[in-house]
Write an enzyme that holds these catalytic residues in place. Structure first.
Site, PDB file in Angstrom:
ATOM      1  N   ARG B  66       4.124  -5.203  -8.196  1.00 37.49           N
ATOM      2  CA  ARG B  66       4.773  -5.802  -7.145  1.00 37.49           C
ATOM      3  C   ARG B  66       4.694  -5.365  -5.575  1.00 37.49           C
ATOM      4  NH1 ARG B  66      10.782  -5.530  -8.008  1.00 37.49           N
ATOM      5  NH2 ARG B  66      10.490  -6.252 -10.320  1.00 37.49           N
ATOM      6  N   THR B  67       4.433  -4.057  -5.459  1.00 38.50           N
ATOM      7  CA  THR B  67       4.216  -3.745  -4.055  1.00 38.50           C
ATOM      8  C   THR B  67       2.954  -4.268  -3.742  1.00 38.50           C
ATOM      9  OG1 THR B  67       5.509  -1.634  -4.569  1.00 38.50           O
ATOM     10  CG2 THR B  67       4.110  -1.699  -2.483  1.00 38.50           C
ATOM     11  N   LYS B  94      -8.900  13.996  -9.513  1.00 38.99           N
ATOM     12  CA  LYS B  94      -9.191  15.189  -8.465  1.00 38.99           C
ATOM     13  C   LYS B  94      -9.394  14.635  -7.246  1.00 38.99           C
ATOM     14  CE  LYS B  94     -10.985  18.637 -11.447  1.00 38.99           C
ATOM     15  NZ  LYS B  94     -12.103  18.853 -12.299  1.00 38.99           N
ATOM     16  N   ARG B 116      -1.728   3.663  -2.204  1.00 41.12           N
ATOM     17  CA  ARG B 116      -0.638   4.393  -3.170  1.00 41.12           C
ATOM     18  C   ARG B 116      -1.216   5.304  -4.070  1.00 41.12           C
ATOM     19  NH1 ARG B 116       3.845   1.610  -6.727  1.00 41.12           N
ATOM     20  NH2 ARG B 116       4.789   1.528  -4.678  1.00 41.12           N
ATOM     21  N   HIS B 144       7.830   6.212   0.806  1.00 33.47           N
ATOM     22  CA  HIS B 144       7.412   4.960   0.595  1.00 33.47           C
ATOM     23  C   HIS B 144       8.035   4.183   1.872  1.00 33.47           C
ATOM     24  CE1 HIS B 144       6.571   1.331  -1.365  1.00 33.47           C
ATOM     25  NE2 HIS B 144       7.036   1.479  -2.430  1.00 33.47           N
TER      26      HIS B 144
END
Lengths: 430, 321
Positions: B66-67, B94, B116, B144
């Site tokens: 959704r984001t 990493k 993200r 966020h």
């Protein structure tokens, strides 16, 4: 103090020095005469009127001359003995004890001998190794402490790990006492610290980072104090970082338990706010704590609850530090700032100059039985000349370590090493 | 939209990494602009060219539909080129790879990177290595920011203000970046924030962020204007944060019985995706009169349009210098 004919080699006269020796309380204008590798004469007023004709003269211009700094804890992993040595002598450190957490782990006598030999060859800082408490630092089986001690290990520690099992720790304390050596414990209950990235509290909460509670340190300290009492073993806590830890150890000392402890400069000169916006150079183990803890550490240094200051030098490459905070390695450089940050305690009025120097010379040497940390005729000429007052700023490009991960990056400091002498040779000069 | 007194250059930062540190003026600037875009988005066939010839890259190290879609749509509505980089979570563990990825993408000269990542602080670290604008689309348990902005816009449109409202945030605060961003935003805008959760799901010293803490849901909801529910990750159960879903729902699941304590017109919100029957009862979530959950999704696109526009306009100023 008579001239000794048994030391061949050139003579060097350090004249016009503010001579400082914490072990004897000496603080006076005087000089030191070395011949070859050895101190053959020192004292207040020495060379006031004349200097031996056959001696090379070094004029100290009234600056402080004291026994070389003794660092009771550093890591050598990630760098070789030359870069570590260069960092050490730039910080006035002439004797250092390295942790067993290198590869291979110092749980075997051959490794102990190898380290001492390599360091001797480099001819910089004198390196003594700790032996591991348990094989592979895994906390299960005891390492061969007797053999390790025989080949030169000065004490035993599992480095940055607590011996998690209480029974194993009791046996380690008991067995090490057989050889009259102490157990150095990193106090942190692993089930509480696991996954933690910094001190638990407001800053960790703001940054959304998993915390390590202070109680993780206190729990192991309380457990081990009981075990030391039970076994009669000789116990030392490395880098205590919380108010509660200092209080527990202070009380144990009052109760007659044979326990000592040290801390490292970050714990009396910084607090968790140094993490700021995810600065991984401030990610240390134990983590930087809150201001009240820092103040308690200073108080512990003032009243003797804390016996020594160690550098906790731990070089970490960019690859290990340029990571999201939770994934970054712990540890910071310390050798080159050990003396200067310790001198902050003097400039801030917390400690006298001799008291402060004692914490990084005489005390650690005595705790570990090292032939260092005091001015003595016949002893190795390990000396540091420093300017107590000159200001400088910690900057990456000034550091001799290959890695640059100092938690004191950018910090203005007062007091700087001018010259470091090991076995009569000048190995560093500013 | 010519006569609008909107000046994107008023936004003082090159990146949007978090809400903490933003002023009420900064926040209002974004909300006001987003509010205008809500109308635009509701008009079919409208396509703007504000960000024509701009490239927006979505870089998601954590799975999200959704984001990511919301950002994609926001970029496209403004005429930008939008590229989705799917980074498999298994190969990226990493941070060297994080930096490497950042450098690689930076070399392609995008205008905006929307990132993200599962680690707190990772997006900030990445932003230090690139010379484009970076939007934090969620970093670990840290922030966020666009979620908090869309929540604020939703509230403001329904209640007409943020100032003075009593807002309860319920659930797994400890691991929630949504909660942290909302706490900062609501406090900055003058709302009063309450947190409701069992002690295990609250981070240490959270009251220092300027919130009131409750462990009893009814007490916490009393007279609240807004009820924000957080998603509960059931994996947390394994780590001992709570004993069972049944027990959690009993004490902290939002149902009509508990909701009675809130104001009669209290608005129900959830950042999604919802666990029905875990943190919220289905009938409450679907209550058209009270639930703003679908509206939040709509506001998301508008808010992200405003953020993209503002940061792109700052890029021009940087270039001009």
């Amino acid at each position: 103090m008579s001239q000794d004919r048994l030391h061949p080699g050139i003579k060097i006269a350090y004249v016009n020095a503010r001579l400082l020796d914490p072990a004897t309380g000496l603080d006076a204008l005087g000089g030191v005469l070395t011949e070859g590798e050895t101190i053959i004469e020192f004292g207040a007023g020495l060379f006031r009127d004349s200097v031996p004709e056959d001696a090379k003269v070094i004029d100290c211009q009234g600056k402080c001359l004291c026994p070389g700094v003794v660092d009771m804890r550093m890591h050598m992993s990630g760098e070789n003995v030359n870069t570590t040595g260069a960092a050490a002598v730039a910080g006035g450190v002439t004797t250092a004890v390295c942790l067993p957490g290198i590869k291979p782990v110092i749980d075997d006598p051959s490794v102990v001998e190898f380290i001492a030999r390599t360091a001797r060859k480099a001819g910089l800082v004198k390196v003594y190794p700790y032996g591991a408490i348990t094989k592979g630092l895994e906390g299960n089986e005891l390492a061969e402490m007797g053999m390790l001690a025989r080949s030169g290990a000065v004490a035993f520690t599992d480095g940055l790990r607590s011996v998690a099992n209480a029974r194993t720790m009791a046996q380690a304390l008991s067995y090490a006492a057989t050889f009259g050596l102490m157990i150095v414990e990193h106090a942190e209950e692993p089930s509480l610290s696991e996954g933690g990235a910094m001190n638990e509290g407001e800053t960790a909460t703001r940054l959304g980072l998993p915390g390590i509670p202070r109680e993780a340190e206190a729990i192991i300290i309380e457990r081990d104090l009981n075990l030391a009492k039970m076994t009669g073993g000789r116990l030392h806590f490395a880098h205590v970082s919380t108010a509660q830890s200092v209080e527990l150890i202070r009380r144990a000392k009052d109760a007659g338990i044979t326990v000592t402890c040290d801390t490292a400069p970050p714990y009396f000169a910084l607090n968790e706010t140094a993490v700021g916006d995810y600065r991984t150079f401030a990610k240390l183990s134990p983590p930087l704590r809150c201001e009240a803890d820092r103040e308690a550490i200073v108080q512990g240094l003032r009243d003797g609850a804390i016996d020594a200051i160690a550098s906790d030098h731990s070089p970490k490459s960019e690859d290990l530090k340029r990571l999201p905070f939770a994934d970054a390695a712990t540890g910071g450089l310390g050798l080159e700032t050990l003396l200067a940050v310790t001198l902050e305690l003097v400039h801030n009025g917390h400690l006298g100059l001799l008291e402060a120097l004692g914490l990084i010379t005489q005390h650690p040497a005595e705790l570990l039985g090292l032939p260092a940390g005091r001015l003595k005729v016949g002893a190795a000429a390990d000396l540091v000349l420093f300017d107590l007052d000159v200001g400088w700023q910690v900057k990456e490009e000034l550091l001799h370590s290959k890695a640059k991960n100092t938690p004191f990056d950018g910090r203005p400091l007062q007091g700087r090493v001018l010259r470091t002498v090991i076995d009569g040779r000048t190995v560093f000069e500013l | 939209m010519n006569e609008m007194p909107f000046d994107p250059s008023q936004f003082p930062l090159p990146h949007l990494l978090g809400i903490e540190g933003l002023s009420p003026v900064d926040i209002s600037l974004l909300l006001d602009r987003a509010d205008e875009y809500v109308g635009v988005n509701r008009t079919r066939g409208q396509m703007l060219d504000t960000l024509a010839a701009r490239t927006v890259m979505n870089l998601f190290f954590e799975a999200s539909t959704r984001t990511r879609t919301s950002f994609e749509l926001a970029g496209k509505r403004l005429g930008a080129e939008v590229i989705n980089m799917s980074v498999s979570t298994s190969s990226i563990k990493k941070g060297e790879t994080l930096i490497d990825t950042a450098m690689t993408l930076n070399a392609m000269h995008p205008d905006v990177l929307v990132v993200r990542h599962g680690s707190s602080g990772a997006v900030k670290l990445l932003s230090e290595k690139v010379n484009c604008a970076v939007i934090n689309a969620g970093d670990g348990s840290h922030e966020h920011p666009t979620q908090a902005l869309l929540d604020a816009l939703t509230i403001r449109r329904r209640k007409g203000r943020l100032d003075g409202l009593q807002v309860a945030i319920c659930g797994d605060i400890r691991h929630s970046r949504v909660a942290r961003s909302n706490i900062h935003l609501l406090n900055t805008m003058g709302a009063r924030v309450r947190l409701i959760a069992p002690k295990t799901l609250l981070p240490a010293e959270v009251e220092r962020l300027g919130v009131e803490v409750f462990h009893d849901m009814k007490a916490g909801l009393k007279d609240c204007d807004i009820v924000m529910m957080l998603r509960l990750q059931t994996e947390r159960m394994a780590s001992g944060f709570f004993p069972s879903v049944r027990e959690y729902y009993h004490f902290y699941g939002l149902d009509y019985a508990k909701l009675e304590a809130a104001k009669p017109d209290a608005l129900i919100m959830h950042p999604g995706p919802m666990n029905r029957g875990v943190e919220i009862a289905s009938d409450v979530a679907d209550d058209i009169g009270r639930s703003a959950i679908r509206e939040q999704v709509e506001m998301g696109v508008a808010v992200r349009m405003a953020c993209l526009e503002v940061l792109c306009s700052n890029l021009d100023r940087e270039d001009a210098r």
